[in-house]
Scaffold this active site. Structure first.
Site, mmCIF file in Angstrom:
data_model
loop_
_atom_site.group_PDB
_atom_site.id
_atom_site.type_symbol
_atom_site.label_atom_id
_atom_site.label_comp_id
_atom_site.label_asym_id
_atom_site.label_seq_id
_atom_site.Cartn_x
_atom_site.Cartn_y
_atom_site.Cartn_z
ATOM 1 N N LYS A 54 2.015 25.889 58.260
ATOM 2 C CA LYS A 54 2.520 25.069 56.611
ATOM 3 C C LYS A 54 2.717 24.442 55.808
ATOM 4 C CE LYS A 54 6.640 28.645 59.256
ATOM 5 N NZ LYS A 54 7.631 28.922 60.054
ATOM 6 N N GLN A 98 12.532 24.691 61.322
ATOM 7 C CA GLN A 98 11.852 26.406 62.443
ATOM 8 C C GLN A 98 12.881 26.880 63.664
ATOM 9 O OE1 GLN A 98 8.724 27.123 61.793
ATOM 10 N NE2 GLN A 98 8.597 28.338 63.717
ATOM 11 N N ASP A 121 13.537 31.113 53.624
ATOM 12 C CA ASP A 121 13.486 31.848 55.434
ATOM 13 C C ASP A 121 14.035 33.324 54.722
ATOM 14 O OD1 ASP A 121 12.281 31.213 56.881
ATOM 15 O OD2 ASP A 121 13.332 30.095 57.936
HETATM 16 N N1 GUN Z 1 9.957 30.892 64.358
HETATM 17 C C1 GUN Z 1 9.929 32.394 64.065
HETATM 18 N N2 GUN Z 1 9.601 33.069 63.191
HETATM 19 C C2 GUN Z 1 9.866 32.398 62.338
HETATM 20 C C3 GUN Z 1 10.232 32.029 60.814
HETATM 21 O O1 GUN Z 1 10.115 33.130 59.980
HETATM 22 N N3 GUN Z 1 10.776 30.767 60.540
HETATM 23 C C4 GUN Z 1 11.497 30.213 60.808
HETATM 24 N N4 GUN Z 1 12.327 29.126 60.288
HETATM 25 N N5 GUN Z 1 11.354 29.907 61.805
HETATM 26 C C5 GUN Z 1 10.866 30.769 63.147
#
Ligand code: GUN
Length: 309
Positions: A54, A98, A121
């Protein structure tokens, strides 16, 4: 193989290129960069890989990337204080914490602390609610990316039967809303569904998001169906003795039957981060215009006293 291969890697790359061009135009005109803050608590290896990707891709397309890596023993209060600081930071348009978080931290509390206008998100209940009532909202990144892949095969989905296997908050439920908004008839199947194969065989669009390696095979697929495989499962490969990634769909058995199919890796995975970047740019546009679609929601939440602006 008869199915068309849906190349998520290429579609994600072209979306990132389009976003990079939009950002270059803004910054060349003197505007600040859109900013994305990513928060990782603890040392979960998979999360570290995701967060690394990311950060890399955010920077590559010309956005500001702020990374906070906190130790596993970080308290909930410390994390909430960081979220409050990021909520108030005018250089930050998107906040991503996350998941999963360590067990001593209440993930729902943290998600609800993120101001909905920066919740790229799409996990905050305000965004979840607005998606379900047809309002404008941040759409969770994996479902948003999956819809783009479906649309790359077929633009008009009206009247098609979609079956979503999996009912998670992150994928299954928002996917249901997005398909419904496209006038599909939607069935959500899950671990208690009685005859999974029979249910899945009704699907013109089959979305697999259960996290069970190669659960779906040719007995689950109607000839010609569009198959979207959201699963990312690590399994031991007997041929090499190493771990390899496989989806929730048995690709080799389904590809001869399906009309179109996403591979794993290289299907839905790359779309998730590309859509996160798209959500962040849209948040930036809304914040900078001050007439954006999230401003009223953000103000309402702050006024309610639940969240520090
Ligand atoms: N953990 C696995 N996929 C995601 C996601 O799309 N966003 C976040 N914040 N954590 C994750």
């Amino acid at each position: 193989m008869t199915a068309k291969l849906i190349d998520g890697k290429a579609i994600a790359a072209s979306l990132r290129a389009e976003l990079a061009a939009r950002i270059a135009k803004l910054t060349e005109a003197g505007a600040r960069k859109p900013g994305l803050a990513v928060v990782l608590v603890g040392e979960d290896p998979a999360s570290q890989v995701y967060v690394g990707s990311k950060v890399k891709q955010t920077t590559e397309i010309g956005m500001l990337s702020i990374e906070h890596r906190l130790p596993a023993e970080t308290t909930e209060a410390t994390l909430l204080a960081l979220v409050a600081k990021l909520n108030a930071d005018p250089t930050i348009d998107g906040i991503l914490v996350q998941l999963p978080l360590p067990a001593h931290i209440d993930a729902d509390k943290v998600i609800e602390a993120i101001t909905p206008g920066k919740d790229v998100d799409g996990f905050h209940p305000v965004n979840v609610g607005r998606l379900s009532t047809g309002g404008r909202a941040f759409v969770p990144c994996t479902p948003r990316g999956s819809m783009k892949l479906i649309k790359s095969v077929r633009e008009n989905l009206s009247g098609l039967h979609a079956v979503v296997v999996g009912r998670s908050n992150i994928v299954g439920k928002p996917m249901l809303q997005l398909l419904l908004a496209e006038n599909c008839t939607v069935t959500v199947a899950h671990s208690r569904t009685k005859d999974l194969a029979e249910t899945c065989r009704q699907a013109d669009i089959l979305v697999a998001a259960v996290g069970r390696p190669r659960l779906l095979n040719e007995t689950h697929v109607k000839p010609g169906a569009i198959v979207i495989d959201v699963g990312i499962n690590r399994i031991a490969d007997p041929a090499t003795g190493k771990n390899k990634l496989v989806g929730d769909v048995d690709f080799d058995r389904v590809a001869p039957v399906a009309g179109a199919i996403t591979p794993v890796p290289g299907g839905v995975g790359p779309m998730t981060i590309a859509c996160l970047l798209e959500n962040t740019l849209e948040s930036y546009e809304a914040q900078t215009k001050k007439s954006g679609r999230f401003d009223a929601v953000t103000e309402w939440i702050c006024a309610s006293g639940n969240i520090q602006p």
